[in-house]
Every structure is written in C-alpha cells, then in structure tokens.
Scaffold this motif. Structure first.
Motif, PDB file in Angstrom:
ATOM      1  N   LEU A  60      15.069  11.941  -1.940  1.00 49.33           N
ATOM      2  CA  LEU A  60      14.835  11.728  -3.371  1.00 49.33           C
ATOM      3  C   LEU A  60      13.682  10.762  -3.579  1.00 49.33           C
ATOM      4  O   LEU A  60      13.691   9.657  -3.040  1.00 49.33           O
ATOM      5  N   LEU A  61      12.694  11.206  -4.325  1.00 50.17           N
ATOM      6  CA  LEU A  61      11.662  10.292  -4.813  1.00 50.17           C
ATOM      7  C   LEU A  61      12.019   9.999  -6.256  1.00 50.17           C
ATOM      8  O   LEU A  61      11.826  10.837  -7.139  1.00 50.17           O
ATOM      9  N   PRO A  62      12.621   8.828  -6.525  1.00 50.98           N
ATOM     10  CA  PRO A  62      13.096   8.578  -7.886  1.00 50.98           C
ATOM     11  C   PRO A  62      11.944   8.300  -8.846  1.00 50.98           C
ATOM     12  O   PRO A  62      10.819   8.031  -8.429  1.00 50.98           O
ATOM     13  N   GLU A  63      12.297   8.359 -10.131  1.00 49.93           N
ATOM     14  CA  GLU A  63      11.294   8.138 -11.171  1.00 49.93           C
ATOM     15  C   GLU A  63      10.768   6.697 -11.148  1.00 49.93           C
ATOM     16  O   GLU A  63       9.581   6.454 -11.271  1.00 49.93           O
ATOM     17  N   ALA A  64      11.682   5.754 -10.992  1.00 47.29           N
ATOM     18  CA  ALA A  64      11.279   4.348 -10.984  1.00 47.29           C
ATOM     19  C   ALA A  64      11.815   3.694  -9.710  1.00 47.29           C
ATOM     20  O   ALA A  64      12.804   2.970  -9.740  1.00 47.29           O
ATOM     21  N   PRO A  65      11.164   3.979  -8.593  1.00 51.72           N
ATOM     22  CA  PRO A  65      11.723   3.537  -7.313  1.00 51.72           C
ATOM     23  C   PRO A  65      11.541   2.046  -7.064  1.00 51.72           C
ATOM     24  O   PRO A  65      10.609   1.422  -7.578  1.00 51.72           O
ATOM     25  N   GLY A  66      12.424   1.504  -6.260  1.00 50.59           N
ATOM     26  CA  GLY A  66      12.285   0.118  -5.825  1.00 50.59           C
ATOM     27  C   GLY A  66      11.682   0.117  -4.433  1.00 50.59           C
ATOM     28  O   GLY A  66      11.875   1.047  -3.669  1.00 50.59           O
ATOM     29  N   LEU A  67      10.941  -0.931  -4.161  1.00 51.44           N
ATOM     30  CA  LEU A  67      10.315  -1.060  -2.846  1.00 51.44           C
ATOM     31  C   LEU A  67      10.570  -2.476  -2.360  1.00 51.44           C
ATOM     32  O   LEU A  67      10.623  -3.394  -3.166  1.00 51.44           O
ATOM     33  N   TYR A  68      10.713  -2.641  -1.069  1.00 51.78           N
ATOM     34  CA  TYR A  68      10.878  -3.995  -0.539  1.00 51.78           C
ATOM     35  C   TYR A  68       9.498  -4.580  -0.329  1.00 51.78           C
ATOM     36  O   TYR A  68       8.843  -4.305   0.674  1.00 51.78           O
ATOM     37  N   SER A  69       9.060  -5.376  -1.280  1.00 49.40           N
ATOM     38  CA  SER A  69       7.650  -5.764  -1.288  1.00 49.40           C
ATOM     39  C   SER A  69       7.287  -6.738  -0.165  1.00 49.40           C
ATOM     40  O   SER A  69       6.113  -6.910   0.142  1.00 49.40           O
ATOM     41  N   LYS A  70       8.305  -7.361   0.454  1.00 40.72           N
ATOM     42  CA  LYS A  70       7.985  -8.298   1.543  1.00 40.72           C
ATOM     43  C   LYS A  70       7.960  -7.597   2.903  1.00 40.72           C
ATOM     44  O   LYS A  70       7.868  -8.251   3.942  1.00 40.72           O
ATOM     45  N   LEU A  71       8.081  -6.254   2.887  1.00 46.04           N
ATOM     46  CA  LEU A  71       7.929  -5.493   4.133  1.00 46.04           C
ATOM     47  C   LEU A  71       6.552  -4.852   4.147  1.00 46.04           C
ATOM     48  O   LEU A  71       5.977  -4.569   3.092  1.00 46.04           O
ATOM     49  N   SER A  72       6.061  -4.592   5.341  1.00 48.44           N
ATOM     50  CA  SER A  72       4.837  -3.785   5.437  1.00 48.44           C
ATOM     51  C   SER A  72       5.226  -2.322   5.285  1.00 48.44           C
ATOM     52  O   SER A  72       6.419  -1.973   5.338  1.00 48.44           O
ATOM     53  N   ALA A  73       4.209  -1.457   5.143  1.00 47.96           N
ATOM     54  CA  ALA A  73       4.497  -0.022   5.002  1.00 47.96           C
ATOM     55  C   ALA A  73       5.264   0.479   6.227  1.00 47.96           C
ATOM     56  O   ALA A  73       6.253   1.205   6.101  1.00 47.96           O
ATOM     57  N   VAL A  74       4.812   0.069   7.406  1.00 47.68           N
ATOM     58  CA  VAL A  74       5.480   0.536   8.633  1.00 47.68           C
ATOM     59  C   VAL A  74       6.917   0.023   8.680  1.00 47.68           C
ATOM     60  O   VAL A  74       7.851   0.783   8.982  1.00 47.68           O
ATOM     61  N   GLU A  75       7.119  -1.260   8.355  1.00 49.32           N
ATOM     62  CA  GLU A  75       8.492  -1.812   8.388  1.00 49.32           C
ATOM     63  C   GLU A  75       9.388  -1.088   7.389  1.00 49.32           C
ATOM     64  O   GLU A  75      10.538  -0.759   7.687  1.00 49.32           O
ATOM     65  N   PHE A  76       8.848  -0.833   6.201  1.00 47.99           N
ATOM     66  CA  PHE A  76       9.647  -0.141   5.182  1.00 47.99           C
ATOM     67  C   PHE A  76      10.033   1.256   5.661  1.00 47.99           C
ATOM     68  O   PHE A  76      11.195   1.669   5.556  1.00 47.99           O
ATOM     69  N   LEU A  77       9.071   1.971   6.232  1.00 45.43           N
ATOM     70  CA  LEU A  77       9.360   3.336   6.675  1.00 45.43           C
ATOM     71  C   LEU A  77      10.302   3.327   7.883  1.00 45.43           C
ATOM     72  O   LEU A  77      11.163   4.214   8.016  1.00 45.43           O
ATOM     73  N   LEU A 115      -1.834  10.293   4.556  1.00 42.97           N
ATOM     74  CA  LEU A 115      -1.943   9.793   3.184  1.00 42.97           C
ATOM     75  C   LEU A 115      -3.082   8.779   3.021  1.00 42.97           C
ATOM     76  O   LEU A 115      -3.238   8.164   1.969  1.00 42.97           O
ATOM     77  N   GLY A 116      -3.857   8.597   4.093  1.00 41.71           N
ATOM     78  CA  GLY A 116      -5.038   7.732   4.005  1.00 41.71           C
ATOM     79  C   GLY A 116      -4.692   6.250   3.987  1.00 41.71           C
ATOM     80  O   GLY A 116      -5.442   5.445   3.435  1.00 41.71           O
ATOM     81  N   LEU A 117      -3.547   5.884   4.569  1.00 42.69           N
ATOM     82  CA  LEU A 117      -3.155   4.469   4.564  1.00 42.69           C
ATOM     83  C   LEU A 117      -3.335   3.815   5.938  1.00 42.69           C
ATOM     84  O   LEU A 117      -2.920   2.677   6.140  1.00 42.69           O
ATOM     85  N   GLU A 118      -3.948   4.548   6.864  1.00 42.56           N
ATOM     86  CA  GLU A 118      -4.174   3.961   8.190  1.00 42.56           C
ATOM     87  C   GLU A 118      -5.100   2.752   8.019  1.00 42.56           C
ATOM     88  O   GLU A 118      -5.975   2.745   7.162  1.00 42.56           O
ATOM     89  N   GLY A 119      -4.844   1.752   8.801  1.00 43.07           N
ATOM     90  CA  GLY A 119      -5.634   0.519   8.654  1.00 43.07           C
ATOM     91  C   GLY A 119      -4.957  -0.474   7.721  1.00 43.07           C
ATOM     92  O   GLY A 119      -5.196  -1.663   7.803  1.00 43.07           O
ATOM     93  N   ARG A 120      -4.103   0.008   6.800  1.00 48.66           N
ATOM     94  CA  ARG A 120      -3.395  -0.905   5.889  1.00 48.66           C
ATOM     95  C   ARG A 120      -1.893  -0.926   6.190  1.00 48.66           C
ATOM     96  O   ARG A 120      -1.118  -1.517   5.446  1.00 48.66           O
ATOM     97  N   GLN A 121      -1.506  -0.236   7.263  1.00 51.96           N
ATOM     98  CA  GLN A 121      -0.073  -0.008   7.494  1.00 51.96           C
ATOM     99  C   GLN A 121       0.722  -1.284   7.745  1.00 51.96           C
ATOM    100  O   GLN A 121       1.923  -1.304   7.527  1.00 51.96           O
ATOM    101  N   ASP A 122       0.050  -2.350   8.189  1.00 53.19           N
ATOM    102  CA  ASP A 122       0.796  -3.578   8.478  1.00 53.19           C
ATOM    103  C   ASP A 122       0.689  -4.610   7.347  1.00 53.19           C
ATOM    104  O   ASP A 122       1.237  -5.708   7.441  1.00 53.19           O
ATOM    105  N   ASP A 123       0.008  -4.241   6.267  1.00 56.36           N
ATOM    106  CA  ASP A 123      -0.058  -5.147   5.105  1.00 56.36           C
ATOM    107  C   ASP A 123       1.253  -5.092   4.329  1.00 56.36           C
ATOM    108  O   ASP A 123       1.904  -4.035   4.275  1.00 56.36           O
ATOM    109  N   LEU A 124       1.606  -6.205   3.705  1.00 53.99           N
ATOM    110  CA  LEU A 124       2.829  -6.210   2.903  1.00 53.99           C
ATOM    111  C   LEU A 124       2.675  -5.288   1.700  1.00 53.99           C
ATOM    112  O   LEU A 124       1.592  -5.184   1.100  1.00 53.99           O
ATOM    113  N   LEU A 125       3.774  -4.627   1.324  1.00 56.60           N
ATOM    114  CA  LEU A 125       3.707  -3.678   0.211  1.00 56.60           C
ATOM    115  C   LEU A 125       3.332  -4.361  -1.098  1.00 56.60           C
ATOM    116  O   LEU A 125       2.778  -3.738  -1.989  1.00 56.60           O
ATOM    117  N   GLU A 126       3.617  -5.659  -1.206  1.00 56.82           N
ATOM    118  CA  GLU A 126       3.257  -6.370  -2.444  1.00 56.82           C
ATOM    119  C   GLU A 126       1.742  -6.406  -2.646  1.00 56.82           C
ATOM    120  O   GLU A 126       1.269  -6.601  -3.763  1.00 56.82           O
TER     121      GLU A 126
END
Ligand SMILES: Nc1ncnc2c1ncn2[C@@H]1O[C@H](COP(=O)(O)OP(=O)(O)OP(=O)(O)O)[C@@H](O)[C@H]1O
Ligand SMILES: [Mg+2]
Length: 268
Positions: free
Chosen positions: A95-112, A137-148
């Motif tokens: 499910l990709l919800p309409e207003a999803p929550g994200l753990y902003s203190k995780l990086s993209a890789v950690e979240f996934l 999705l063109g996010l290589e290079g930014r994968q370890d940045d925090l989602l915030e």
C-alpha cells in the motif's frame, strides 16, 4: 451512465479475480463515503479509480487493504475476506497511502531495510533489491542521506520503492504520482506496466491524473459521491460520451465546468 465490462473469450476463472466486492459500503456518521460498491478486478490487471475530491476512493483503498472496517457489504482481496482475514490481506498486498509517514531520522537504505524486515526480507537479496530500486528511481548517491533531507518528490520515490520491495501480489497506490516530476511519473508508469505484465502484479490505483490513468489502466472506475457511476476500458468510456480523451470524458461524466461569474465573488 454505466459502461458494462465483461471479459469474453477465455472467460474469467474465479481464482483469477484479485478483488471482488459486493455491496461494499462505508458511512462516517451521516456521510455516505462508499455506497454499495460492486466491483471485480482481475489478477495482473491495472485498475484506475477516478473521482472528485471526497468521492470515497481512499476510503475504498483503506477498506480493501485491511486498514478500515466496512459498514456493510463484503469483499475478498486475493481470496481473503476483508472482515475475517485482514492480517492475511496485509501480507499479500502493498500500500502506498495517500498521506504516508516516513521515519525521517533513517536514511533511504535504512528505511527500506526496515520495510524489508517487516516483510521477512533480509540479507544480501533485499540489499540488492534496494540498490536496484534506488538506482532505478535516480536516488543513487543519496541513499545514505537522512530522509529528512530529501525533497518531497524524493520521499515519494522512496515510498514507491517501499511499496513494491517485497513484490506483493496486489499493490494499492493512492495517488502515486503526486509530487513526482514528469520523468519520475513516466518511470512509475513503466514500473507498473512491467510488473503487471512480467510478474502478474495487480494494481489498484487512485489518481486524479487522467492521462496517467489512460496510459496505465486497462479498466477505469469513476466514483462520484461514493457511487460507482462508470466502469470500463478508457477507450470505451471516451467513445461512449463522445469525448476526445479521458479528461474530457471525466469532466462530462462528473461535471466540472468553471462558473467564471463566481471566480471573484468572494470579494463582493
Ligand atoms: N475518518 C473519517 N471520518 C469522517 N469522515 C471521513 C473520514 N475519512 C473520510 N471521510 C469522508 O468520507 C468521504 C470520502 O473521503 P475519501 O478520503 O475516501 O475521498 P477521496 O475520493 O479519496 O478524495 P480525494 O480525491 O480528496 O483524496 C469524504 O466526505 C470524507 O470527508
Ligand atoms: Mg483520497
């Protein structure tokens, strides 16, 4: 207007239907958010749900994905009953919800990796999938940045990745292209088409983008004030109302002409 759609030729076997609803309804107090929805969505097909703001699209998705209880009626999702088997539904759907929550203190890789672990995916295999999805999705290079630190479209891309990571049999996407740039929208469009074709993933997509729906969805349902008013392939819907494209057909069906005399009425 109600466009009947039936599969002819090979015919539909009952096990090839991933969503079947019978008089599915939801009321919030006096608000009739969904009224007697009867719908079938075939396995491996892409279904597009259109309708004005407040029509009941998200409510339907929340009921079918096991997040919200229906007031009345019945439905099965991948063969599981929405009243009795909500946990089973959650394991086979994404499910990709309409207003999803994200753990902003995780990086993209950690979240996934976290989402993978929730779906019992771990180790080298999930790490590879994550790398490939982030690359796609063109996010290589930014994968370890925090989602915030991500832009809103970049966050949406990570959420799209998290929805398909475990290759669910059925994916609900509630406005998947919101916040995405045209290139990213086109990429998501291709991802949906290839997953539906190659791995028989079923897609249930709520969208306001009629051109996106026209390109991606085999069957479109138009919901208005909780009632399914139109159902059929986009080309049939367009032809039936004598429109040029799905946007014009949609506006003819649900209305939406701007009354210019009212535009500055609030100033008078
Ligand atoms: N938790 C709730 N409590 C009360 N009313 C609700 C609740 N959730 C939805 N509704 C109402 O149900 C109706 C349908 O809302 P829903 O979010 O399903 O519409 P939608 O088609 O997804 O609209 P949009 O295109 O704006 O996303 C609206 O009238 C809304 O106010
Ligand atoms: Mg919605």
């Amino acid at each position: 207007m109600y466009v009947e759609w039936r599969v002819v030729g090979r015919g539909i076997m009952s096990e090839s239907i991933d969503i079947r609803t019978e008089k599915l309804s939801k009321h919030f107090g006096n608000i009739r958010a969904l009224v007697d929805l009867d719908l079938e969505v075939r396995r491996g097909s892409t279904f597009g749900f259109l309708g004005p703001n407040g029509a009941g699209k998200t409510t339907t998705v929340r009921i079918l994905s096991g997040l919200l209880r229906a007031t009345s009626g019945d439905a099965t999702v991948c063969g599981y009953n929405i009243h009795k088997q909500r946990d089973e539904i959650k394991t086979v759907t994404g499910l990709l919800p309409e207003a999803p929550g994200l753990y902003s203190k995780l990086s993209a890789v950690e979240f996934l990796e976290f989402i993978g672990a929730l779906n019992d995916l771990a180790g080298e295999m999930v790490r590879k999938r994550i790398d490939r999805l982030l690359d796609l999705l063109g996010l290589e290079g930014r994968q370890d940045d925090l989602l915030e630190s991500y832009s809103s479209g970049m966050k949406q891309k990570v959420l799209v990745a998290s929805t398909v990571l475990h290759e669910p049999r059925l994916v609900f996407l509630d406005e998947p292209t919101s916040r995405l740039d045209p290139a990213a929208s086109a990429l998501v469009k291709e991802l949906i088409l290839v997953m539906a074709k190659e791995v028989e993933t079923t897609f249930f997509i709520c969208t306001h983008m009629t051109d996106f729906a026209e390109d991606v969805c085999e069957i479109i349902g138009i919901l208005n004030e909780g009632v399914l008013t139109t159902l059929g392939p986009p080309s049939t819907i367009v032809d039936n109302v004598g429109a040029r494209d799905l946007e014009e057909a949609y506006l003819k069906i649900v209305g939406g002409e701007v009354d210019r005399t009212k535009l500055l009425a609030w100033r008078k």
